[in-house]
Motif scaffolding. Sequence first.
Motif, PDB file in Angstrom:
ATOM      1  N   GLU A 174      -7.128  -2.725  -0.566  1.00 39.39           N
ATOM      2  CA  GLU A 174      -5.823  -2.283  -1.059  1.00 39.39           C
ATOM      3  C   GLU A 174      -4.775  -2.753  -0.059  1.00 39.39           C
ATOM      4  O   GLU A 174      -4.882  -2.502   1.136  1.00 39.39           O
ATOM      5  N   TRP A 175      -3.758  -3.452  -0.555  1.00 37.90           N
ATOM      6  CA  TRP A 175      -2.667  -3.956   0.272  1.00 37.90           C
ATOM      7  C   TRP A 175      -1.420  -3.149  -0.058  1.00 37.90           C
ATOM      8  O   TRP A 175      -1.093  -2.976  -1.222  1.00 37.90           O
ATOM      9  N   LEU A 176      -0.714  -2.673   0.967  1.00 36.68           N
ATOM     10  CA  LEU A 176       0.450  -1.820   0.758  1.00 36.68           C
ATOM     11  C   LEU A 176       1.663  -2.361   1.487  1.00 36.68           C
ATOM     12  O   LEU A 176       1.595  -2.663   2.681  1.00 36.68           O
ATOM     13  N   GLU A 177       2.751  -2.507   0.757  1.00 36.82           N
ATOM     14  CA  GLU A 177       4.059  -2.808   1.351  1.00 36.82           C
ATOM     15  C   GLU A 177       4.816  -1.482   1.377  1.00 36.82           C
ATOM     16  O   GLU A 177       5.205  -0.956   0.339  1.00 36.82           O
ATOM     17  N   TRP A 178       4.959  -0.913   2.568  1.00 37.86           N
ATOM     18  CA  TRP A 178       5.610   0.385   2.715  1.00 37.86           C
ATOM     19  C   TRP A 178       7.076   0.336   2.299  1.00 37.86           C
ATOM     20  O   TRP A 178       7.754  -0.672   2.522  1.00 37.86           O
ATOM     21  N   ARG A 179       7.565   1.424   1.731  1.00 34.45           N
ATOM     22  CA  ARG A 179       9.016   1.590   1.567  1.00 34.45           C
ATOM     23  C   ARG A 179       9.615   1.647   2.964  1.00 34.45           C
ATOM     24  O   ARG A 179       9.024   2.203   3.888  1.00 34.45           O
ATOM     25  N   SER A 180      10.785   1.067   3.144  1.00 37.35           N
ATOM     26  CA  SER A 180      11.364   0.966   4.488  1.00 37.35           C
ATOM     27  C   SER A 180      11.591   2.336   5.136  1.00 37.35           C
ATOM     28  O   SER A 180      11.352   2.504   6.330  1.00 37.35           O
ATOM     29  N   ASP A 181      12.011   3.332   4.366  1.00 37.76           N
ATOM     30  CA  ASP A 181      12.249   4.648   4.964  1.00 37.76           C
ATOM     31  C   ASP A 181      10.944   5.290   5.430  1.00 37.76           C
ATOM     32  O   ASP A 181      10.888   5.919   6.493  1.00 37.76           O
ATOM     33  N   THR A 195       4.822   5.548  -1.897  1.00 33.30           N
ATOM     34  CA  THR A 195       4.986   5.040  -0.536  1.00 33.30           C
ATOM     35  C   THR A 195       5.462   3.593  -0.485  1.00 33.30           C
ATOM     36  O   THR A 195       5.725   3.071   0.601  1.00 33.30           O
ATOM     37  N   GLY A 196       5.561   2.918  -1.623  1.00 29.64           N
ATOM     38  CA  GLY A 196       6.008   1.529  -1.658  1.00 29.64           C
ATOM     39  C   GLY A 196       5.417   0.790  -2.840  1.00 29.64           C
ATOM     40  O   GLY A 196       5.485   1.255  -3.967  1.00 29.64           O
ATOM     41  N   ARG A 197       4.801  -0.377  -2.560  1.00 28.90           N
ATOM     42  CA  ARG A 197       4.144  -1.172  -3.604  1.00 28.90           C
ATOM     43  C   ARG A 197       2.767  -1.542  -3.116  1.00 28.90           C
ATOM     44  O   ARG A 197       2.565  -1.812  -1.935  1.00 28.90           O
ATOM     45  N   LEU A 198       1.809  -1.593  -4.060  1.00 20.83           N
ATOM     46  CA  LEU A 198       0.458  -1.958  -3.666  1.00 20.83           C
ATOM     47  C   LEU A 198      -0.193  -2.881  -4.670  1.00 20.83           C
ATOM     48  O   LEU A 198       0.249  -3.005  -5.809  1.00 20.83           O
ATOM     49  N   VAL A 199      -1.252  -3.527  -4.201  1.00 20.44           N
ATOM     50  CA  VAL A 199      -2.069  -4.404  -5.026  1.00 20.44           C
ATOM     51  C   VAL A 199      -3.503  -4.319  -4.497  1.00 20.44           C
ATOM     52  O   VAL A 199      -3.715  -4.061  -3.310  1.00 20.44           O
ATOM     53  N   PHE A 200      -4.470  -4.492  -5.377  1.00 22.19           N
ATOM     54  CA  PHE A 200      -5.876  -4.518  -4.989  1.00 22.19           C
ATOM     55  C   PHE A 200      -6.412  -5.924  -5.195  1.00 22.19           C
ATOM     56  O   PHE A 200      -6.149  -6.551  -6.221  1.00 22.19           O
ATOM     57  N   SER A 201      -7.190  -6.390  -4.220  1.00 19.82           N
ATOM     58  CA  SER A 201      -7.799  -7.709  -4.337  1.00 19.82           C
ATOM     59  C   SER A 201      -9.289  -7.622  -4.010  1.00 19.82           C
ATOM     60  O   SER A 201      -9.733  -6.743  -3.280  1.00 19.82           O
ATOM     61  N   MET A 228       2.643  -4.658   5.468  1.00 23.66           N
ATOM     62  CA  MET A 228       3.126  -6.010   5.369  1.00 23.66           C
ATOM     63  C   MET A 228       4.569  -5.989   4.904  1.00 23.66           C
ATOM     64  O   MET A 228       5.017  -5.012   4.310  1.00 23.66           O
ATOM     65  N   ASP A 229       5.271  -7.052   5.168  1.00 28.29           N
ATOM     66  CA  ASP A 229       6.687  -7.124   4.826  1.00 28.29           C
ATOM     67  C   ASP A 229       6.944  -7.637   3.414  1.00 28.29           C
ATOM     68  O   ASP A 229       7.987  -7.361   2.847  1.00 28.29           O
ATOM     69  N   ASP A 230       6.013  -8.409   2.865  1.00 30.11           N
ATOM     70  CA  ASP A 230       6.267  -9.054   1.581  1.00 30.11           C
ATOM     71  C   ASP A 230       4.982  -9.098   0.753  1.00 30.11           C
ATOM     72  O   ASP A 230       4.148  -9.988   0.928  1.00 30.11           O
ATOM     73  N   LEU A 231       4.833  -8.134  -0.133  1.00 25.88           N
ATOM     74  CA  LEU A 231       3.619  -8.036  -0.951  1.00 25.88           C
ATOM     75  C   LEU A 231       3.449  -9.253  -1.855  1.00 25.88           C
ATOM     76  O   LEU A 231       2.341  -9.749  -2.025  1.00 25.88           O
ATOM     77  N   ASP A 232       4.541  -9.748  -2.404  1.00 27.50           N
ATOM     78  CA  ASP A 232       4.439 -10.905  -3.305  1.00 27.50           C
ATOM     79  C   ASP A 232       3.907 -12.129  -2.571  1.00 27.50           C
ATOM     80  O   ASP A 232       3.028 -12.835  -3.076  1.00 27.50           O
ATOM     81  N   ALA A 233       4.424 -12.377  -1.364  1.00 27.27           N
ATOM     82  CA  ALA A 233       3.949 -13.524  -0.579  1.00 27.27           C
ATOM     83  C   ALA A 233       2.490 -13.336  -0.177  1.00 27.27           C
ATOM     84  O   ALA A 233       1.704 -14.286  -0.205  1.00 27.27           O
ATOM     85  N   THR A 234       2.110 -12.125   0.173  1.00 24.25           N
ATOM     86  CA  THR A 234       0.721 -11.838   0.536  1.00 24.25           C
ATOM     87  C   THR A 234      -0.198 -12.061  -0.651  1.00 24.25           C
ATOM     88  O   THR A 234      -1.273 -12.653  -0.519  1.00 24.25           O
ATOM     89  N   GLN A 235       0.215 -11.620  -1.826  1.00 22.95           N
ATOM     90  CA  GLN A 235      -0.597 -11.816  -3.025  1.00 22.95           C
ATOM     91  C   GLN A 235      -0.798 -13.304  -3.297  1.00 22.95           C
ATOM     92  O   GLN A 235      -1.897 -13.740  -3.623  1.00 22.95           O
ATOM     93  N   THR A 236       0.245 -14.086  -3.132  1.00 21.58           N
ATOM     94  CA  THR A 236       0.136 -15.538  -3.323  1.00 21.58           C
ATOM     95  C   THR A 236      -0.867 -16.134  -2.346  1.00 21.58           C
ATOM     96  O   THR A 236      -1.726 -16.939  -2.733  1.00 21.58           O
TER      97      THR A 236
END
Length: 61
Positions: free
Chosen positions: A42-49, A27-33, A1-9
Amino acid sequence: MDDLDATQTLLEQGGAEIIAPSRDVSTGRLVFSRHPDGVVIEWLEWRSDIWEQVKAALSVT
Protein backbone atom coordinates in the motif's frame (compact mmCIF):
# COMPACT_ATOMS: atom_id res chain seq x y z
CA MET A 1 5.78 10.06 -0.82
CA ASP A 2 5.29 13.45 -2.40
CA ASP A 3 3.64 12.40 -5.65
CA LEU A 4 1.44 9.30 -5.80
CA ASP A 5 0.81 9.65 -9.54
CA ALA A 6 4.53 9.72 -10.35
CA THR A 7 5.15 6.77 -8.02
CA GLN A 8 2.38 4.77 -9.68
CA THR A 9 3.92 5.45 -13.09
CA LEU A 10 7.34 4.26 -11.86
CA LEU A 11 5.79 1.14 -10.35
CA GLU A 12 4.06 0.26 -13.60
CA GLN A 13 7.23 0.89 -15.59
CA GLY A 14 9.07 -1.44 -13.22
CA GLY A 15 6.62 -4.27 -13.79
CA ALA A 16 4.28 -3.81 -10.82
CA GLU A 17 0.57 -4.40 -11.26
CA ILE A 18 -1.78 -1.76 -9.83
CA ILE A 19 -4.37 -3.97 -8.12
CA ALA A 20 -6.63 -1.18 -6.85
CA PRO A 21 -6.95 2.26 -8.42
CA SER A 22 -5.73 5.25 -6.46
CA ARG A 23 -8.35 6.73 -4.21
CA ASP A 24 -8.80 9.47 -1.67
CA VAL A 25 -8.85 8.48 2.00
CA SER A 26 -9.00 10.52 5.20
CA THR A 27 -5.20 10.67 5.47
CA GLY A 28 -4.50 11.46 1.79
CA ARG A 29 -4.42 9.26 -1.32
CA LEU A 30 -3.43 5.64 -1.66
CA VAL A 31 -2.88 2.90 -4.20
CA PHE A 32 -2.13 -0.82 -3.90
CA SER A 33 0.39 -2.56 -6.11
CA ARG A 34 1.61 -6.12 -6.58
CA HIS A 35 5.26 -6.40 -7.47
CA PRO A 36 6.54 -9.06 -9.88
CA ASP A 37 7.68 -11.19 -6.92
CA GLY A 38 4.11 -11.21 -5.55
CA VAL A 39 4.50 -8.74 -2.67
CA VAL A 40 1.50 -6.41 -2.23
CA ILE A 41 2.24 -2.90 -0.95
CA GLU A 42 0.00 0.00 0.00
CA TRP A 43 1.44 3.36 -1.07
CA LEU A 44 0.21 6.51 0.70
CA GLU A 45 0.60 10.17 -0.20
CA TRP A 46 -0.17 11.94 3.07
CA ARG A 47 -2.34 15.05 3.18
CA SER A 48 0.03 17.93 3.90
CA ASP A 49 -1.63 18.88 7.20
CA ILE A 50 -1.42 15.31 8.51
CA TRP A 51 2.16 14.92 7.29
CA GLU A 52 3.13 18.02 9.28
CA GLN A 53 1.56 16.47 12.39
CA VAL A 54 3.42 13.19 11.80
CA LYS A 55 6.74 14.97 11.34
CA ALA A 56 6.17 17.02 14.50
CA ALA A 57 5.31 13.91 16.52
CA LEU A 58 8.44 12.15 15.28
CA SER A 59 10.63 15.27 15.45
CA VAL A 60 11.47 14.92 11.76
CA THR A 61 12.58 17.97 9.80
